[in-house]
Scaffold this active site. Structure first.
Site, PDB file in Angstrom:
ATOM      1  N   HIS A  55       0.287  -1.185   0.206  1.00 34.88           N
ATOM      2  CA  HIS A  55       0.000   0.121   0.550  1.00 34.88           C
ATOM      3  C   HIS A  55       0.340   1.443  -0.111  1.00 34.88           C
ATOM      4  O   HIS A  55       1.610   1.246   1.124  1.00 34.88           O
ATOM      5  CB  HIS A  55      -1.408   0.174   1.106  1.00 34.88           C
ATOM      6  N   SER A  78       1.551  -0.295  -5.563  1.00 34.80           N
ATOM      7  CA  SER A  78       0.631  -0.321  -4.429  1.00 34.80           C
ATOM      8  C   SER A  78       0.175  -1.594  -4.715  1.00 34.80           C
ATOM      9  O   SER A  78      -0.393  -2.683  -5.495  1.00 34.80           O
ATOM     10  CB  SER A  78      -0.572   0.598  -4.346  1.00 34.80           C
ATOM     11  N   SER A  83      -6.019   2.348  -2.084  1.00 41.55           N
ATOM     12  CA  SER A  83      -5.109   2.108  -1.034  1.00 41.55           C
ATOM     13  C   SER A  83      -3.963   2.683  -1.124  1.00 41.55           C
ATOM     14  O   SER A  83      -3.053   3.772   0.305  1.00 41.55           O
ATOM     15  CB  SER A  83      -4.251   0.317  -0.516  1.00 41.55           C
ATOM     16  N   ASP A 132       3.555  -7.416   0.095  1.00 41.67           N
ATOM     17  CA  ASP A 132       1.806  -7.436   1.155  1.00 41.67           C
ATOM     18  C   ASP A 132       0.847  -8.174   0.374  1.00 41.67           C
ATOM     19  O   ASP A 132      -0.280  -7.521   0.008  1.00 41.67           O
ATOM     20  CB  ASP A 132       1.830  -5.762   1.497  1.00 41.67           C
ATOM     21  N   GLU A 193       4.415  -8.818   4.465  1.00 44.08           N
ATOM     22  CA  GLU A 193       4.017  -8.530   5.684  1.00 44.08           C
ATOM     23  C   GLU A 193       2.120  -9.220   6.323  1.00 44.08           C
ATOM     24  O   GLU A 193       2.398  -8.750   7.896  1.00 44.08           O
ATOM     25  CB  GLU A 193       3.562  -7.176   4.972  1.00 44.08           C
ATOM     26  N   LYS A 223       4.454  -6.970  15.087  1.00 52.06           N
ATOM     27  CA  LYS A 223       3.662  -6.599  13.687  1.00 52.06           C
ATOM     28  C   LYS A 223       2.576  -7.161  13.859  1.00 52.06           C
ATOM     29  O   LYS A 223       1.569  -6.078  14.363  1.00 52.06           O
ATOM     30  CB  LYS A 223       4.045  -7.232  13.012  1.00 52.06           C
ATOM     31  N   ASP A 227       0.202  -3.651  14.810  1.00 45.64           N
ATOM     32  CA  ASP A 227      -0.221  -3.950  13.238  1.00 45.64           C
ATOM     33  C   ASP A 227      -1.986  -4.081  13.381  1.00 45.64           C
ATOM     34  O   ASP A 227      -3.308  -3.186  13.276  1.00 45.64           O
ATOM     35  CB  ASP A 227       0.340  -4.198  12.472  1.00 45.64           C
ATOM     36  N   CYS A 232      -6.251  -1.805  12.688  1.00 43.59           N
ATOM     37  CA  CYS A 232      -7.329  -2.289  12.484  1.00 43.59           C
ATOM     38  C   CYS A 232      -8.404  -1.166  13.513  1.00 43.59           C
ATOM     39  O   CYS A 232      -9.064  -0.266  13.087  1.00 43.59           O
ATOM     40  CB  CYS A 232      -7.919  -3.272  12.185  1.00 43.59           C
ATOM     41  N   HIS A 338      -7.758  -9.034   3.774  1.00 45.68           N
ATOM     42  CA  HIS A 338      -6.599  -8.450   2.515  1.00 45.68           C
ATOM     43  C   HIS A 338      -7.149  -8.592   1.481  1.00 45.68           C
ATOM     44  O   HIS A 338      -7.893  -7.568   0.264  1.00 45.68           O
ATOM     45  CB  HIS A 338      -5.528  -9.400   3.021  1.00 45.68           C
ATOM     46  N   SER A 396       5.684  -2.630  13.012  1.00 44.60           N
ATOM     47  CA  SER A 396       6.066  -3.386  11.367  1.00 44.60           C
ATOM     48  C   SER A 396       7.171  -3.264  10.415  1.00 44.60           C
ATOM     49  O   SER A 396       7.158  -4.303  10.172  1.00 44.60           O
ATOM     50  CB  SER A 396       4.359  -2.790  10.522  1.00 44.60           C
ATOM     51  N   GLN A 400      10.190  -5.033   9.675  1.00 49.36           N
ATOM     52  CA  GLN A 400      10.126  -5.243   7.483  1.00 49.36           C
ATOM     53  C   GLN A 400      11.314  -5.371   7.200  1.00 49.36           C
ATOM     54  O   GLN A 400      12.411  -5.858   6.459  1.00 49.36           O
ATOM     55  CB  GLN A 400       9.440  -4.364   6.730  1.00 49.36           C
TER      56      GLN A 400
HETATM   57  P1  NAI Z   1      -6.149 -14.475  11.921  1.00 52.17           P
HETATM   58  O1  NAI Z   1      -5.978 -15.991  10.667  1.00 52.17           O
HETATM   59  O2  NAI Z   1      -5.822 -14.376  13.518  1.00 52.17           O
HETATM   60  O3  NAI Z   1      -7.879 -13.751  11.791  1.00 52.17           O
HETATM   61  C1  NAI Z   1      -8.636 -14.740  11.227  1.00 52.17           C
HETATM   62  C2  NAI Z   1      -9.907 -15.202  12.222  1.00 52.17           C
HETATM   63  O4  NAI Z   1     -11.081 -15.475  10.839  1.00 52.17           O
HETATM   64  C3  NAI Z   1      -9.788 -16.481  12.552  1.00 52.17           C
HETATM   65  O5  NAI Z   1      -9.477 -16.686  13.870  1.00 52.17           O
HETATM   66  C4  NAI Z   1     -10.315 -17.710  11.296  1.00 52.17           C
HETATM   67  O6  NAI Z   1     -11.087 -18.845  12.520  1.00 52.17           O
HETATM   68  C5  NAI Z   1     -11.454 -16.711  11.689  1.00 52.17           C
HETATM   69  N1  NAI Z   1     -11.776 -16.673   9.715  1.00 52.17           N
HETATM   70  C6  NAI Z   1     -11.950 -18.420   8.878  1.00 52.17           C
HETATM   71  N2  NAI Z   1     -13.039 -18.348   7.875  1.00 52.17           N
HETATM   72  C7  NAI Z   1     -13.893 -17.857   8.631  1.00 52.17           C
HETATM   73  C8  NAI Z   1     -15.309 -17.712   8.380  1.00 52.17           C
HETATM   74  N3  NAI Z   1     -16.089 -18.477   7.315  1.00 52.17           N
HETATM   75  N4  NAI Z   1     -16.349 -17.386   9.636  1.00 52.17           N
HETATM   76  C9  NAI Z   1     -15.683 -16.965  10.600  1.00 52.17           C
HETATM   77  N5  NAI Z   1     -15.063 -16.646  10.724  1.00 52.17           N
HETATM   78  C10 NAI Z   1     -13.716 -17.326  10.418  1.00 52.17           C
HETATM   79  O7  NAI Z   1      -5.986 -13.393  10.941  1.00 52.17           O
HETATM   80  P2  NAI Z   1      -5.591 -11.931  11.045  1.00 52.17           P
HETATM   81  O8  NAI Z   1      -4.136 -11.811  11.070  1.00 52.17           O
HETATM   82  O9  NAI Z   1      -6.384 -11.037  12.048  1.00 52.17           O
HETATM   83  O10 NAI Z   1      -5.655 -11.114   9.446  1.00 52.17           O
HETATM   84  C11 NAI Z   1      -7.062 -11.248   9.008  1.00 52.17           C
HETATM   85  C12 NAI Z   1      -7.126 -10.747   8.200  1.00 52.17           C
HETATM   86  O11 NAI Z   1      -7.181  -9.578   7.491  1.00 52.17           O
HETATM   87  C13 NAI Z   1      -6.307 -11.303   6.335  1.00 52.17           C
HETATM   88  O12 NAI Z   1      -6.799 -11.361   5.687  1.00 52.17           O
HETATM   89  C14 NAI Z   1      -5.230 -10.175   6.365  1.00 52.17           C
HETATM   90  O13 NAI Z   1      -3.772 -10.083   5.854  1.00 52.17           O
HETATM   91  C15 NAI Z   1      -5.324  -8.836   6.163  1.00 52.17           C
HETATM   92  N6  NAI Z   1      -4.941  -7.707   7.718  1.00 52.17           N
HETATM   93  C16 NAI Z   1      -5.955  -6.451   7.020  1.00 52.17           C
HETATM   94  C17 NAI Z   1      -5.335  -4.895   7.502  1.00 52.17           C
HETATM   95  C18 NAI Z   1      -6.065  -4.002   7.013  1.00 52.17           C
HETATM   96  O14 NAI Z   1      -4.813  -3.724   7.186  1.00 52.17           O
HETATM   97  N7  NAI Z   1      -6.710  -4.245   6.585  1.00 52.17           N
HETATM   98  C19 NAI Z   1      -4.140  -5.720   8.615  1.00 52.17           C
HETATM   99  C20 NAI Z   1      -3.760  -6.638   9.042  1.00 52.17           C
HETATM  100  C21 NAI Z   1      -4.024  -7.960   8.791  1.00 52.17           C
END
Ligand code: NAI
Length: 470
Positions: A55, A78, A83, A132, A193, A223, A227, A232, A338, A396, A400
């Site tokens: 991003h 990006s 983003s 990322d 990331e 991280k 982060d 969030c 993501h 974070s 990196q």
């Molecule tokens: P995580 O693995 O800690 O949490 C995901 C949770 O969703 C798990 O507890 C899992 O059991 C649950 N889950 C999976 N499938 C499900 C379903 N069908 N119904 C209900 N719950 C379900 O992962 P984390 O670190 O929380 O990341 C989540 C996403 O957010 C990833 O795609 C990550 O890359 C992204 N992300 C986005 C950020 C942003 O700024 N927008 C920042 C950091 C991560």
């Protein structure tokens, strides 16, 4: 002779604004500034040619210039079409960094820009990737596969996005049929990331297909436990409010997933006095949510109760077309995970779309009820707001930079990383945290020799065993 400009940004005249915000960010990014101070003269990344896909925000601009101060050259894009902060991109383009990023770029442009960060001229590629979500890595990995078997690019694409990805790869291979295998051979490693990108890396490693060493930056404690959670918590309600101006207090908010991002998101909404419902598949996370005071139920039921929906799962089809049709009129639907796979956006394209403003659409179903979809289901905090604040991104991005240094510097050493996925050693994780305490006025106690012996740990850390979960 005029040189062809080696960047694509929305408006280069935004550069001074971007630069002013970068100067403000210095105050909030003590980890990155400490690395500049410590390694600026030594230039440990000299020779590194980093293709960065992350991003393109003010915080990332600070990361980019830190990598450069440490001796690296970079090309940047990006990792999401919505983003980019155009003033941040302008500021670094103006300073001479090849950057290809425009807020609201098309998918075609997205993959073309990803291709351009991998093109270092004269048939050369990068020797490091900073990723990322794993798109730059995937472009190389699938490129190498397609060199051997071009028919894989003729497979029926799983989504419109995949079709564009295949088309760009075909174009790249037509121009230079052996480019990807040459590139992969020259890449010392990738640092990744986010949770979703890391997930992809472990899958590749399991199948024995990973082509170079990878450091999982996400699972540094400094991280994901900061982060993903506090970032969030800051940026989710910021995005919903900027996009809709809706009053969150008293509303029912449904958070799908209670991992790190889900925990921060639920807290974010709770902080506005929304009544929060969580959906989960994992009993441990569901128990955590319940004991934090949230109600847990299946989406099939929650879909009828929520005023606001946020997916945080990294999974696909979490909010389906069927769910959306049953929602209250003008329910707000968004995703902070993501990829845009969590909400079935493609399935509701056929209904009536009214664009309210950029990244806010009203989708009306045949029965007359509608939903407000934010950022077309792409990560809302970067699409509708400015993502995480500098302080948490300093944590974070310090990880990196350290990860880039680990792979780059150890490449010639005995203990270099072999192909596989690694996390940074704990003493570095602890160092990242230590670099951020001062800015918050926190001061540590330190162990006496007796105490250290009593606990059986080194006086100066690492303070916790690998299995400790924080
Ligand atoms: P995580 O693995 O800690 O949490 C995901 C949770 O969703 C798990 O507890 C899992 O059991 C649950 N889950 C999976 N499938 C499900 C379903 N069908 N119904 C209900 N719950 C379900 O992962 P984390 O670190 O929380 O990341 C989540 C996403 O957010 C990833 O795609 C990550 O890359 C992204 N992300 C986005 C950020 C942003 O700024 N927008 C920042 C950091 C991560």
């Amino acid at each position: 002779k005029a040189q062809k400009k080696d960047y694509v940004v929305k408006d280069i005249s935004l550069a001074p604004f971007g630069r002013r915000e970068m100067e403000l960010a210095e105050h909030e990014m003590p980890g990155l500034m400490a690395l500049r101070e410590k390694y600026g003269a030594e230039k440990p990344l000299k020779g590194a040619q980093i293709a960065g896909s992350l991003h393109m925000t003010i915080q990332t601009a600070m990361l980019i210039e830190t990598l450069q101060i440490l001796g690296a050259r970079v090309r940047w894009a990006s990792c999401n079409i919505y983003s980019t902060q155009d003033h941040a991109a302008a500021a670094i383009a103006k300073a001479g960094t090849p950057v290809f990023a425009v807020k609201g770029e098309s998918l075609e442009e997205y993959w073309e820009y990803t291709d351009r960060i991998l093109d270092w001229g004269n048939g050369k590629g990068p020797n490091m990737i900073l990723d990322d979500g794993g798109d730059a890595t995937m472009f190389v990995q699938v490129g190498v596969k397609a060199e051997k078997d071009p028919s894989i690019l003729d497979r029926k694409p799983g989504s419109p996005e995949e079709a564009v990805f295949y088309a760009q790869l075909k174009k790249a291979l037509k121009k230079d049929p052996t480019r990807f295998s040459r590139m992969a051979a020259g890449i010392r490693g990738v640092t990744e990331e986010t949770t979703t990108g890391v997930h992809r890396l472990y899958q590749l490693a399991e199948k024995g297909e990973l082509l170079f060493p990878a450091i999982n930056v996400n699972d540094s404690v400094t991280k994901s436990k900061f982060d993903n959670v506090y970032g969030c918590r800051h940026s989710l309600v910021d995005a919903i409010m900027r996009a809709t101006d809706v009053m969150l207090s008293g509303k029912v908010a449904v958070v799908a997933g209670y991992g790190d991002v889900g925990k921060g998101s639920a807290q974010s909404l709770q902080g506005q006095n929304a009544r929060v419902i969580v959906t989960e598949i994992d009993p441990i996370c569901a128990l955590q949510a319940t004991m934090a005071g949230f109600e847990v139920m299946p989406m099939d039921e929650a879909c009828r109760l929520g005023d606001v929906f946020v997916t945080t799962t990294g999974c696909c089809d979490v909010i389906t077309e069927r769910h959306m049709k049953q929602m209250k009129d003008q329910a707000i639907v968004c995703n902070i995970g993501h990829f845009d796979s969590e909400i079935q956006v493609e399935k509701i394209r056929k209904y009536k779309w009214t664009n309210i403003k950029p990244q806010v659409d009203k989708v009306t179903f045949p029965k007359g009820n509608s939903i407000l979809l934010l950022a077309e289901g792409r990560l809302v905090n970067l699409g509708c707001a400015t993502g995480h604040p500098s302080f948490v991104m300093s944590n974070s991005f310090t990880n990196q930079v350290l990860a880039q240094m680990e792979i780059w510097q150890k490449h010639e050493a005995e203990d270099r990383y072999s192909v596989g996925v690694y996390v940074l050693p704990k003493h570095l994780d602890e160092e990242v945290a230590a670099l951020h305490l001062g800015r918050l006025g926190a001061r540590l106690d330190s162990l006496t020799q007796k105490q250290a012996r009593y606990l059986g740990i080194p006086k100066d850390g690492p303070f916790k065993p690998e299995h400790y979960r924080y």
